[in-house]
Design a protein around this motif. Structure first.
Motif, PDB file in Angstrom:
ATOM      1  N   ASP A 145       0.749  -1.088   0.100  1.00  0.00           N
ATOM      2  CA  ASP A 145      -0.102   0.052   0.026  1.00  0.00           C
ATOM      3  C   ASP A 145       0.852   1.097   0.035  1.00  0.00           C
ATOM      4  O   ASP A 145       1.379   1.459   0.979  1.00  0.00           O
ATOM      5  CB  ASP A 145      -0.798  -0.045   1.149  1.00  0.00           C
ATOM      6  N   VAL A 178       0.041   4.410  -0.722  1.00  0.00           N
ATOM      7  CA  VAL A 178      -0.824   5.895  -0.345  1.00  0.00           C
ATOM      8  C   VAL A 178      -0.298   6.279   0.744  1.00  0.00           C
ATOM      9  O   VAL A 178       0.027   5.691   2.078  1.00  0.00           O
ATOM     10  CB  VAL A 178      -2.253   5.358  -0.029  1.00  0.00           C
ATOM     11  N   ASP A 228      -4.226   2.798  -8.294  1.00  0.00           N
ATOM     12  CA  ASP A 228      -4.601   2.144  -7.176  1.00  0.00           C
ATOM     13  C   ASP A 228      -3.589   2.099  -6.111  1.00  0.00           C
ATOM     14  O   ASP A 228      -2.600   2.645  -6.129  1.00  0.00           O
ATOM     15  CB  ASP A 228      -4.854   0.499  -7.615  1.00  0.00           C
ATOM     16  N   ARG A 229      -3.900   1.355  -4.965  1.00  0.00           N
ATOM     17  CA  ARG A 229      -2.993   1.332  -4.036  1.00  0.00           C
ATOM     18  C   ARG A 229      -1.718   0.775  -4.180  1.00  0.00           C
ATOM     19  O   ARG A 229      -0.596   1.064  -3.355  1.00  0.00           O
ATOM     20  CB  ARG A 229      -3.618   0.732  -2.821  1.00  0.00           C
ATOM     21  N   ASP A 287      -8.958   0.471  -5.460  1.00  0.00           N
ATOM     22  CA  ASP A 287      -8.092  -0.739  -4.931  1.00  0.00           C
ATOM     23  C   ASP A 287      -7.611  -1.537  -5.739  1.00  0.00           C
ATOM     24  O   ASP A 287      -7.940  -1.687  -6.962  1.00  0.00           O
ATOM     25  CB  ASP A 287      -9.152  -1.583  -4.105  1.00  0.00           C
TER      26      ASP A 287
END
Length: 247
Positions: free
Chosen positions: A2, A4, A178-179, A212
Protein backbone atom coordinates in the motif's frame (compact mmCIF):
# COMPACT_ATOMS: atom_id res chain seq x y z
CA UNK A 1 2.39 -2.78 -1.05
CA UNK A 2 0.00 0.00 0.00
CA UNK A 3 1.79 3.11 -1.27
CA UNK A 4 -0.84 5.67 -0.33
CA UNK A 5 0.42 8.54 1.86
CA UNK A 6 -1.75 10.52 4.22
CA UNK A 7 -0.88 14.01 3.03
CA UNK A 8 0.95 15.98 0.37
CA UNK A 9 3.41 17.12 3.04
CA UNK A 10 4.28 13.48 3.78
CA UNK A 11 4.67 12.76 0.07
CA UNK A 12 7.40 15.37 -0.48
CA UNK A 13 8.96 15.45 2.99
CA UNK A 14 12.32 13.94 1.95
CA UNK A 15 12.93 16.09 -1.14
CA UNK A 16 16.02 17.99 -0.07
CA UNK A 17 17.90 21.06 -1.23
CA UNK A 18 19.65 20.50 -4.55
CA UNK A 19 17.41 17.60 -5.59
CA UNK A 20 16.61 16.95 -9.25
CA UNK A 21 12.94 16.56 -10.18
CA UNK A 22 11.17 15.34 -13.31
CA UNK A 23 7.75 16.98 -13.31
CA UNK A 24 4.90 15.89 -15.59
CA UNK A 25 2.60 18.23 -17.45
CA UNK A 26 2.37 20.24 -20.62
CA UNK A 27 1.30 23.84 -20.20
CA UNK A 28 -1.46 23.52 -17.59
CA UNK A 29 -2.53 19.97 -18.49
CA UNK A 30 -1.54 17.08 -16.25
CA UNK A 31 0.46 19.18 -13.80
CA UNK A 32 0.93 17.73 -10.27
CA UNK A 33 -0.11 21.01 -8.66
CA UNK A 34 -0.86 19.63 -5.18
CA UNK A 35 2.59 18.07 -4.90
CA UNK A 36 4.24 21.24 -6.20
CA UNK A 37 2.34 23.36 -3.66
CA UNK A 38 3.44 21.01 -0.88
CA UNK A 39 7.05 21.30 -2.03
CA UNK A 40 6.74 25.08 -2.02
CA UNK A 41 5.49 24.91 1.57
CA UNK A 42 8.17 22.36 2.52
CA UNK A 43 10.97 24.76 1.63
CA UNK A 44 13.43 22.76 -0.51
CA UNK A 45 15.58 25.05 -2.64
CA UNK A 46 18.40 25.00 -5.19
CA UNK A 47 16.31 22.54 -7.23
CA UNK A 48 16.95 21.25 -10.73
CA UNK A 49 13.75 20.57 -12.63
CA UNK A 50 13.16 18.54 -15.78
CA UNK A 51 9.89 19.48 -17.43
CA UNK A 52 8.62 20.55 -20.82
CA UNK A 53 8.13 24.04 -19.41
CA UNK A 54 7.96 25.80 -16.04
CA UNK A 55 4.21 26.24 -16.03
CA UNK A 56 2.86 29.78 -16.26
CA UNK A 57 3.20 32.72 -13.92
CA UNK A 58 1.55 31.81 -10.62
CA UNK A 59 0.74 28.20 -11.53
CA UNK A 60 2.52 24.87 -11.18
CA UNK A 61 6.30 25.08 -11.34
CA UNK A 62 5.86 28.81 -11.89
CA UNK A 63 5.23 29.15 -8.15
CA UNK A 64 8.55 27.51 -7.24
CA UNK A 65 10.28 29.64 -9.86
CA UNK A 66 8.81 32.88 -8.52
CA UNK A 67 9.97 31.94 -5.02
CA UNK A 68 13.54 31.57 -6.27
CA UNK A 69 13.69 27.87 -5.49
CA UNK A 70 14.79 26.56 -8.91
CA UNK A 71 18.49 26.81 -9.75
CA UNK A 72 18.51 24.97 -13.06
CA UNK A 73 15.97 23.54 -15.47
CA UNK A 74 16.01 21.21 -18.46
CA UNK A 75 13.11 21.91 -20.80
CA UNK A 76 11.96 22.67 -24.32
CA UNK A 77 9.67 25.70 -23.98
CA UNK A 78 10.01 29.11 -22.32
CA UNK A 79 6.96 30.98 -23.62
CA UNK A 80 3.92 32.10 -21.58
CA UNK A 81 6.01 32.56 -18.43
CA UNK A 82 7.42 36.08 -18.11
CA UNK A 83 9.27 35.32 -14.87
CA UNK A 84 10.98 32.34 -16.51
CA UNK A 85 12.28 34.56 -19.33
CA UNK A 86 13.28 37.32 -16.90
CA UNK A 87 15.26 35.03 -14.59
CA UNK A 88 17.02 33.32 -17.51
CA UNK A 89 18.04 36.56 -19.23
CA UNK A 90 19.09 38.09 -15.89
CA UNK A 91 21.42 35.18 -15.12
CA UNK A 92 19.38 33.95 -12.16
CA UNK A 93 18.38 30.63 -13.74
CA UNK A 94 20.33 28.06 -15.75
CA UNK A 95 18.45 26.61 -18.72
CA UNK A 96 19.39 23.54 -20.76
CA UNK A 97 17.12 23.98 -23.76
CA UNK A 98 16.37 20.61 -25.39
CA UNK A 99 14.26 19.66 -28.44
CA UNK A 100 10.89 18.45 -27.20
CA UNK A 101 11.10 14.95 -28.68
CA UNK A 102 14.64 14.57 -27.41
CA UNK A 103 13.52 15.57 -23.92
CA UNK A 104 10.78 12.92 -23.97
CA UNK A 105 13.22 10.28 -25.19
CA UNK A 106 15.87 11.22 -22.60
CA UNK A 107 13.28 10.56 -19.90
CA UNK A 108 11.99 7.40 -21.56
CA UNK A 109 15.53 6.07 -21.96
CA UNK A 110 16.26 6.78 -18.30
CA UNK A 111 13.23 4.76 -17.27
CA UNK A 112 14.25 1.90 -19.57
CA UNK A 113 17.81 1.73 -18.25
CA UNK A 114 19.35 3.02 -21.50
CA UNK A 115 22.21 5.42 -20.66
CA UNK A 116 22.30 7.29 -23.98
CA UNK A 117 21.02 7.18 -27.56
CA UNK A 118 21.69 8.68 -30.97
CA UNK A 119 19.18 11.00 -32.65
CA UNK A 120 19.22 13.17 -35.79
CA UNK A 121 17.43 16.02 -33.94
CA UNK A 122 19.80 18.93 -33.45
CA UNK A 123 22.55 17.82 -35.84
CA UNK A 124 24.11 20.85 -37.55
CA UNK A 125 22.84 23.23 -34.87
CA UNK A 126 24.11 24.57 -31.54
CA UNK A 127 22.32 21.63 -29.87
CA UNK A 128 25.02 19.32 -31.22
CA UNK A 129 27.87 21.76 -31.82
CA UNK A 130 27.67 23.50 -28.45
CA UNK A 131 27.41 27.19 -27.64
CA UNK A 132 23.80 27.45 -26.47
CA UNK A 133 23.63 29.90 -23.55
CA UNK A 134 22.91 27.83 -20.45
CA UNK A 135 23.38 30.76 -18.08
CA UNK A 136 23.86 34.47 -18.65
CA UNK A 137 25.94 36.81 -16.50
CA UNK A 138 24.33 39.88 -14.96
CA UNK A 139 25.86 42.06 -17.69
CA UNK A 140 24.17 40.03 -20.44
CA UNK A 141 27.24 38.08 -21.52
CA UNK A 142 27.16 34.27 -21.63
CA UNK A 143 28.50 32.81 -18.37
CA UNK A 144 27.95 29.11 -19.16
CA UNK A 145 27.36 27.60 -22.58
CA UNK A 146 26.45 24.10 -23.69
CA UNK A 147 29.32 21.75 -24.59
CA UNK A 148 29.70 20.08 -27.97
CA UNK A 149 28.20 16.59 -28.12
CA UNK A 150 29.51 13.42 -29.68
CA UNK A 151 28.25 12.70 -33.19
CA UNK A 152 28.44 9.52 -35.24
CA UNK A 153 27.49 8.50 -38.73
CA UNK A 154 25.19 5.56 -39.45
CA UNK A 155 24.46 4.59 -43.07
CA UNK A 156 25.57 7.98 -44.28
CA UNK A 157 23.45 9.96 -41.79
CA UNK A 158 24.89 11.93 -38.87
CA UNK A 159 23.39 11.54 -35.40
CA UNK A 160 24.11 13.23 -32.08
CA UNK A 161 24.51 11.37 -28.79
CA UNK A 162 22.06 12.39 -26.06
CA UNK A 163 22.29 11.29 -22.42
CA UNK A 164 19.36 9.76 -20.58
CA UNK A 165 17.79 11.46 -17.54
CA UNK A 166 17.35 9.72 -14.16
CA UNK A 167 16.37 12.43 -11.65
CA UNK A 168 16.21 11.94 -7.89
CA UNK A 169 12.42 12.35 -7.83
CA UNK A 170 9.49 12.47 -10.23
CA UNK A 171 6.20 14.26 -9.54
CA UNK A 172 3.29 13.20 -11.75
CA UNK A 173 -0.47 13.63 -12.07
CA UNK A 174 -2.72 10.70 -13.00
CA UNK A 175 -6.46 10.42 -13.57
CA UNK A 176 -6.71 7.09 -11.76
CA UNK A 177 -4.40 4.99 -9.61
CA UNK A 178 -4.59 2.07 -7.23
CA UNK A 179 -2.89 1.47 -3.90
CA UNK A 180 -0.10 -0.48 -5.58
CA UNK A 181 0.81 2.55 -7.71
CA UNK A 182 -0.57 1.43 -11.07
CA UNK A 183 -1.53 4.59 -12.97
CA UNK A 184 -3.89 5.61 -15.76
CA UNK A 185 -3.49 9.00 -17.44
CA UNK A 186 -6.36 10.69 -19.24
CA UNK A 187 -6.18 12.25 -22.69
CA UNK A 188 -3.85 15.26 -22.99
CA UNK A 189 -2.73 14.87 -19.37
CA UNK A 190 -0.84 11.76 -20.43
CA UNK A 191 1.84 14.00 -22.07
CA UNK A 192 5.19 13.75 -20.23
CA UNK A 193 3.77 12.05 -17.14
CA UNK A 194 4.50 8.39 -18.03
CA UNK A 195 8.08 9.19 -19.06
CA UNK A 196 8.70 11.17 -15.88
CA UNK A 197 7.17 8.44 -13.73
CA UNK A 198 9.52 5.80 -15.15
CA UNK A 199 12.64 7.98 -15.05
CA UNK A 200 12.49 9.12 -11.41
CA UNK A 201 14.44 7.19 -8.79
CA UNK A 202 11.57 7.98 -6.40
CA UNK A 203 8.24 8.63 -8.09
CA UNK A 204 5.35 10.38 -6.34
CA UNK A 205 1.95 10.36 -8.04
CA UNK A 206 -1.12 12.43 -7.24
CA UNK A 207 -4.27 10.70 -8.48
CA UNK A 208 -7.77 12.04 -8.93
CA UNK A 209 -9.47 8.67 -8.44
CA UNK A 210 -7.99 6.16 -5.99
CA UNK A 211 -9.17 2.54 -6.34
CA UNK A 212 -8.26 -0.79 -4.81
CA UNK A 213 -5.83 -3.20 -6.50
CA UNK A 214 -7.55 -5.22 -9.21
CA UNK A 215 -10.06 -2.52 -10.14
CA UNK A 216 -7.94 -1.26 -13.04
CA UNK A 217 -7.87 -3.50 -16.10
CA UNK A 218 -4.20 -4.48 -16.56
CA UNK A 219 -4.49 -3.61 -20.25
CA UNK A 220 -5.48 -0.06 -19.27
CA UNK A 221 -2.43 0.62 -17.08
CA UNK A 222 -0.09 3.24 -18.57
CA UNK A 223 2.51 3.18 -15.77
CA UNK A 224 2.89 -0.03 -13.74
CA UNK A 225 3.22 0.28 -9.98
CA UNK A 226 6.83 -0.94 -10.01
CA UNK A 227 7.80 2.60 -11.07
CA UNK A 228 5.73 4.36 -8.40
CA UNK A 229 6.73 4.72 -4.76
CA UNK A 230 4.04 7.00 -3.26
CA UNK A 231 0.43 7.73 -4.14
CA UNK A 232 -1.54 10.78 -2.98
CA UNK A 233 -5.30 10.96 -3.45
CA UNK A 234 -6.37 14.42 -4.72
CA UNK A 235 -10.13 14.31 -5.42
CA UNK A 236 -11.55 17.43 -7.01
CA UNK A 237 -8.14 18.93 -7.81
CA UNK A 238 -8.33 22.20 -9.76
CA UNK A 239 -7.57 21.86 -13.48
CA UNK A 240 -7.58 25.34 -15.05
CA UNK A 241 -7.62 26.05 -18.78
CA UNK A 242 -4.63 27.97 -20.16
CA UNK A 243 -6.37 29.51 -23.16
CA UNK A 244 -10.11 29.96 -23.64
CA UNK A 245 -11.14 30.54 -27.24
CA UNK A 246 -14.62 31.73 -28.15
CA UNK A 247 -16.14 32.76 -31.45
Amino acid sequence: MDKVVASAADAVADIGDGASLAVGGFGMSGVPTVLIAALLEQGATDLETISNNLGVDGFGLGTLLAAGRIRRTIGSYVGNNKEFARQYLAGELELELTPQGTLAERLRAGGAGIPAFYTPAGVGTLVAEGGLPWRYASDGSVAVESPAKETREFDGVTYVLERALTPDFALVHAWKGDRHGNLVFRRAARNFNPDCAAAGRTTIAQVEHLVDPGEIDPDAVHTPGIHVHRVLHVPGVEKPVEFRTVR
